[in-house]
Design a protein around this motif. Structure first.
Motif, short mmCIF file in Angstrom:
data_model
loop_
_atom_site.label_atom_id
_atom_site.label_comp_id
_atom_site.label_asym_id
_atom_site.label_seq_id
_atom_site.Cartn_x
_atom_site.Cartn_y
_atom_site.Cartn_z
N HIS A 163 26.67 -34.99 57.69
CA HIS A 163 26.57 -33.38 57.70
C HIS A 163 27.26 -32.90 58.27
O HIS A 163 27.80 -33.18 59.31
CB HIS A 163 25.69 -33.64 57.26
CG HIS A 163 24.54 -32.32 56.27
ND1 HIS A 163 24.89 -31.21 57.30
CD2 HIS A 163 24.58 -31.95 55.56
CE1 HIS A 163 24.52 -29.83 56.59
NE2 HIS A 163 24.39 -30.42 55.31
N SER A 184 26.82 -30.48 58.80
CA SER A 184 25.87 -29.32 60.74
C SER A 184 25.93 -30.72 61.73
O SER A 184 25.79 -30.56 62.95
CB SER A 184 24.49 -30.17 60.59
OG SER A 184 23.39 -31.07 59.95
N ASP A 185 26.24 -32.54 61.46
CA ASP A 185 26.06 -32.69 62.46
C ASP A 185 27.52 -33.10 63.49
O ASP A 185 28.03 -33.25 64.24
CB ASP A 185 26.54 -34.33 61.81
CG ASP A 185 25.55 -34.70 60.89
OD1 ASP A 185 24.60 -34.42 61.55
OD2 ASP A 185 25.25 -36.05 60.18
N HIS A 234 28.84 -30.34 63.41
CA HIS A 234 29.15 -28.98 64.38
C HIS A 234 28.20 -28.98 65.73
O HIS A 234 28.45 -28.51 66.59
CB HIS A 234 28.23 -27.66 63.57
CG HIS A 234 29.28 -26.60 62.75
ND1 HIS A 234 29.99 -26.56 62.81
CD2 HIS A 234 28.64 -27.05 61.05
CE1 HIS A 234 30.50 -25.88 61.71
NE2 HIS A 234 29.70 -26.28 60.25
N VAL A 235 27.12 -30.09 65.48
CA VAL A 235 26.83 -30.84 66.89
C VAL A 235 27.87 -30.82 67.19
O VAL A 235 27.95 -31.14 68.88
CB VAL A 235 25.83 -31.57 66.33
CG1 VAL A 235 25.14 -32.25 67.86
CG2 VAL A 235 24.85 -30.93 65.89
N ARG A 295 31.23 -30.76 67.84
CA ARG A 295 31.82 -29.62 68.31
C ARG A 295 30.96 -29.09 69.52
O ARG A 295 31.54 -27.91 70.66
CB ARG A 295 32.21 -28.44 67.11
CG ARG A 295 33.06 -29.42 66.59
CD ARG A 295 33.57 -28.61 65.04
NE ARG A 295 34.81 -29.98 64.17
CZ ARG A 295 34.77 -29.75 63.45
NH1 ARG A 295 33.57 -29.18 62.74
NH2 ARG A 295 35.41 -30.48 62.61
N ARG A 350 28.52 -27.02 68.84
CA ARG A 350 28.34 -25.44 68.27
C ARG A 350 27.21 -25.24 67.81
O ARG A 350 26.72 -24.31 66.08
CB ARG A 350 29.61 -25.01 67.03
CG ARG A 350 31.24 -24.66 67.63
CD ARG A 350 31.89 -24.65 66.64
NE ARG A 350 33.47 -25.13 67.23
CZ ARG A 350 34.11 -25.79 66.37
NH1 ARG A 350 33.98 -25.14 64.74
NH2 ARG A 350 35.38 -26.06 66.48
N TYR A 351 25.60 -25.77 68.08
CA TYR A 351 24.92 -25.73 66.12
C TYR A 351 23.89 -25.54 67.26
O TYR A 351 22.96 -25.93 66.59
CB TYR A 351 24.72 -27.12 65.53
CG TYR A 351 23.81 -27.52 64.32
CD1 TYR A 351 24.33 -26.46 63.44
CD2 TYR A 351 22.85 -27.87 64.60
CE1 TYR A 351 23.53 -26.50 62.44
CE2 TYR A 351 21.90 -27.87 63.52
CZ TYR A 351 22.41 -26.89 62.75
OH TYR A 351 21.61 -27.37 60.97
N GLY A 352 23.44 -24.33 68.03
CA GLY A 352 22.29 -24.56 68.29
C GLY A 352 22.19 -24.77 69.73
O GLY A 352 21.22 -24.61 70.57
N SER A 361 23.61 -28.53 72.56
CA SER A 361 24.18 -29.31 72.60
C SER A 361 24.05 -30.46 72.79
O SER A 361 22.72 -31.10 73.56
CB SER A 361 25.17 -29.11 73.86
OG SER A 361 25.59 -27.98 73.43
N TYR A 390 18.48 -32.03 74.10
CA TYR A 390 17.32 -32.08 72.78
C TYR A 390 15.63 -32.97 73.87
O TYR A 390 16.34 -33.69 74.65
CB TYR A 390 16.83 -32.27 71.68
CG TYR A 390 17.99 -33.39 71.40
CD1 TYR A 390 17.40 -34.68 70.84
CD2 TYR A 390 19.86 -33.12 71.35
CE1 TYR A 390 18.37 -35.33 71.23
CE2 TYR A 390 20.30 -34.09 71.31
CZ TYR A 390 19.47 -35.60 71.09
OH TYR A 390 20.30 -36.33 70.26
#
Length: 59
Positions: A41, A43-44, A46-47, A49, A51-53, A55, A59
């Motif tokens: 996806h 969003s995957d 972006h993670v 890279r 860049r998704y809230g 790194s 988590y």
């Protein structure tokens, strides 16, 4: 099984690699489900890279 692995943050073409790994053996109370394909996806990416809230690894 084959899996996509990234050990650091960066552009997917630079950090993502395909690996062969053994199929895990489920423990008591777990179920093993065969998956033949799954999409990546947006969003995957972006993670990967960073860049998704959050790194990867934080988590």
């Amino acid at each position: 099984m084959r899996t996509g692995v990234a050990e650091k943050v960066g552009e997917p073409n630079d950090v993502l690699r395909l690996e062969s790994r053994s199929v895990p053996t489920p423990e008591a109370g777990q179920t093993l489900i065969r998956v033949t394909a799954t999409p990546a996806h947006a969003s995957d990416l972006h993670v990967l890279r960073g860049r998704y809230g959050f790194s990867p690894g934080t988590y």
